[in-house]
Design a protein around this motif. Structure first.
Motif, PDB file in Angstrom:
ATOM      1  N   ASN A 152       0.989  -1.232  -0.001  1.00 37.60           N
ATOM      2  CA  ASN A 152      -0.049  -0.119  -0.062  1.00 37.60           C
ATOM      3  C   ASN A 152       0.860   1.247   0.142  1.00 37.60           C
ATOM      4  O   ASN A 152       0.852   2.007   0.947  1.00 37.60           O
ATOM      5  CB  ASN A 152      -1.119  -0.021   1.161  1.00 37.60           C
TER       6      ASN A 152
ATOM      7  N   SER B 258      -2.204  -3.839   1.753  1.00 37.65           N
ATOM      8  CA  SER B 258      -1.617  -3.661   2.903  1.00 37.65           C
ATOM      9  C   SER B 258      -1.109  -5.053   3.570  1.00 37.65           C
ATOM     10  O   SER B 258      -0.259  -5.142   4.402  1.00 37.65           O
ATOM     11  CB  SER B 258      -2.165  -2.812   4.065  1.00 37.65           C
TER      12      SER B 258
ATOM     13  N   ASP C 244      -5.937   5.689   6.859  1.00 40.24           N
ATOM     14  CA  ASP C 244      -6.562   5.307   5.833  1.00 40.24           C
ATOM     15  C   ASP C 244      -7.061   3.829   6.491  1.00 40.24           C
ATOM     16  O   ASP C 244      -7.097   3.624   7.745  1.00 40.24           O
ATOM     17  CB  ASP C 244      -5.911   4.838   4.563  1.00 40.24           C
TER      18      ASP C 244
ATOM     19  N   THR D 146      -2.693  -1.143   7.988  1.00 41.16           N
ATOM     20  CA  THR D 146      -1.726   0.316   7.506  1.00 41.16           C
ATOM     21  C   THR D 146      -0.718   0.940   8.264  1.00 41.16           C
ATOM     22  O   THR D 146      -0.696   0.616   9.452  1.00 41.16           O
ATOM     23  CB  THR D 146      -2.978   1.297   7.425  1.00 41.16           C
TER      24      THR D 146
END
Length: 497
Positions: free
Chosen positions: A153, A198, A403, A408
């Motif tokens: 990500n 992710s 996010d 994340t």
């Protein structure tokens, strides 16, 4: 004009035209490379692994059939741009997806593009720019693949404004180790969508990816270089200017101390609006965007690291950092125009620059700290490095926003990425320094980034992440990969069994 068909630059791996009745593991083994050295981008780690080069969806299905039949551990590798052990696998196969690299469709009205997961950021921007589009999020190098970019990500210098690349994915098709193929979007199979993006390649294989490109109206952007006296001043500028900026990035002189701790230079950039660039679309032609291969039109840039090599020591880098900061006053806050690729891909501007760290290697330590603790936390880290006598040679400061993705790394705050040389003499002390920096990050509510990591320990990672996120990821992995076939060296180091 670039076309999708011209992007195929490498040969496909051998693959049967039709799947045989009853999968034959021995036939699949003949499609693997001999054991070879697979090196981390930072040159600080490698694995001795057989490599598989899929070029079709059937190849991915055959891969997982083989892994299930033989209980072989599998790790995915995109462009090989992870600094540490994210894409190496000492105990099994490395799957290099760069042959799976066709752009499948593009809608010039919407900017929506469908591509195989081995397509690189380079292919995306070269395909899009002559059509008036640019990838919504790019890393500091153009060589990651879409599959690798989604696995980690990735974020760019505009994270504070547009989020990570995952926020711009319309949907993707995904193959889990159990052989099930799924279509995922924010509304369809959303749990898998927000976990695989992710999920650092540990849940399955991205097959095709649908991404929305950004419309642009110029081949250049307006850029302001701004010198700052210390880290607090840099932070204050970011907080004041981010709503009027498309991109913000700060270079930090890690050798400066005292009242100058964290001094550096910011580069703010904004896109030109429709009608503001009289040279558009001429300056969007590839010939006007591709980074030059020579310096001053004479010296190949691939040689430039040799000229940097005499400075690859603490004394030399102290001089280089000070010189860069002083030179910044010559054009302080005077805007100029710069091409998209030139601004975005600083790491590619001098090819092989990492070779200046030889005969040793390098690691990058990147941490993310909430804005209320960012200045204090990063000042403490910079001071600690100086106290321990291990100072990073390059540090980059960026602003971020939260996010929705499961693992994340982002926070409502800031990150600092610091490049450290690794030698036989300093490695043990450097790893101890990393442990001390980890504690500073965690006590300030910070997080870490797998694409850059080489030193993180399981207990530190667990303390940095919400418990429910980790439990949900483990449950998702158990569901999709019950035999634990997907394991990279990073997974074994940070997650264990």
């Amino acid at each position: 004009m670039a076309t999708a068909s011209k992007k195929k630059t490498v040969k496909k791996s051998a693959s049967p035209k039709t799947k045989k009745a009853g999968f034959d593991p021995k036939e699949f083994e003949s499609r693997l490379s001999p054991v070879q050295k697979v090196e981390a981008w930072g040159m600080n780690h490698f694995s001795s692994s057989k490599v598989f080069l899929p070029s079709s969806i059937q190849d991915f299905k055959d891969l997982f059939s083989y892994a299930r039949d033989t209980n072989t551990k599998v790790a995915f590798r995109g462009g090989g741009c992870s600094y540490g052990d994210a894409a190496t696998n000492e105990k099994g196969i490395v799957v290099d997806i760069r042959n799976f690299n066709k752009i499948l469709s593009f809608d010039p009205k919407t900017g929506i593009l469908v591509a195989e997961s081995g397509v690189t950021i380079k292919q995306l921007w070269e395909f899009g720019i002559e059509r008036g589009f640019w990838p919504p999020v790019v890393s500091g190098t153009m060589f990651p693949t879409l599959g690798g970019a989604l696995s980690m990500n990735i974020h760019g210098k505009n994270n504070f404004a547009v989020g990570p690349i995952g926020d711009h994915i319309q949907e993707f098709t995904f193959l889990s180790p159990d052989g099930k193929e799924s279509v995922c979007s924010p509304k369809k199979n959303s749990d898998l969508f927000y976990s695989a993006i992710s999920g650092f390649g540990m849940l399955g294989a991205f097959l095709t990816v649908t991404i929305k490109l950004k419309k642009i109206y110029s081949g250049k952007m307006k850029v302001w270089p701004v010198n700052t006296a210390n880290l607090q001043e840099m932070y204050d500028y970011f907080e004041k200017e981010y709503k009027q900026s498309d991109y913000l990035v700060g270079w930090v002189d890690s050798f400066a101390s005292g009242k100058s701790l964290g001094r550096g230079q910011i580069h703010k950039a904004v896109h030109l609006k429709a009608g503001e660039d009289p040279d558009f679309p001429e300056n969007c032609k590839l010939e006007n965007q591709i980074l030059p291969s020579t310096f001053l039109g004479i010296i190949p840039k691939s040689w430039m690291w040799l000229f940097m090599y005499p400075f690859s020591n603490n004394f030399g880098m102290r001089f280089v950092n000070f010189g860069k900061w002083i030179s910044g006053f010559l054009n302080n806050n005077k805007p100029y125009q710069q091409g998209h690729a030139e601004y975005a891909f600083l790491l590619d501007y001098v090819p092989n620059w990492k070779f200046m760290y030889k005969p040793g290697a390098m690691i990058q330590y990147q941490s993310f700290i909430p804005k209320e603790n960012a200045v204090k936390g990063f000042e403490e880290i910079l001071s600690l490095c100086q106290k321990r006598g291990i100072i990073n040679w390059l540090a980059v400061f960026k602003k971020h926003r939260p996010d929705k993705f499961l693992l994340t790394h982002a926070v409502d705050g800031y990150s600092m990425a610091m490049d450290f040389p690794v030698t036989k003499r300093n490695k043990a002390k450097l790893w101890e320094l990393a442990k001390e920096m980890d504690e500073i990050v965690v006590k300030n509510g910070g997080r870490f980034y797998f694409a850059k990591d080489s030193t993180l320990r399981p207990e530190v990672y667990r303390r940095s992440m919400p418990k429910q996120n980790l439990e949900k990821f483990r449950a998702m992995k158990k569901k999709l990969d019950p035999k634990n076939l997907l394991e990279s060296d990073l997974f074994r180091r940070v997650w264990g069994k």
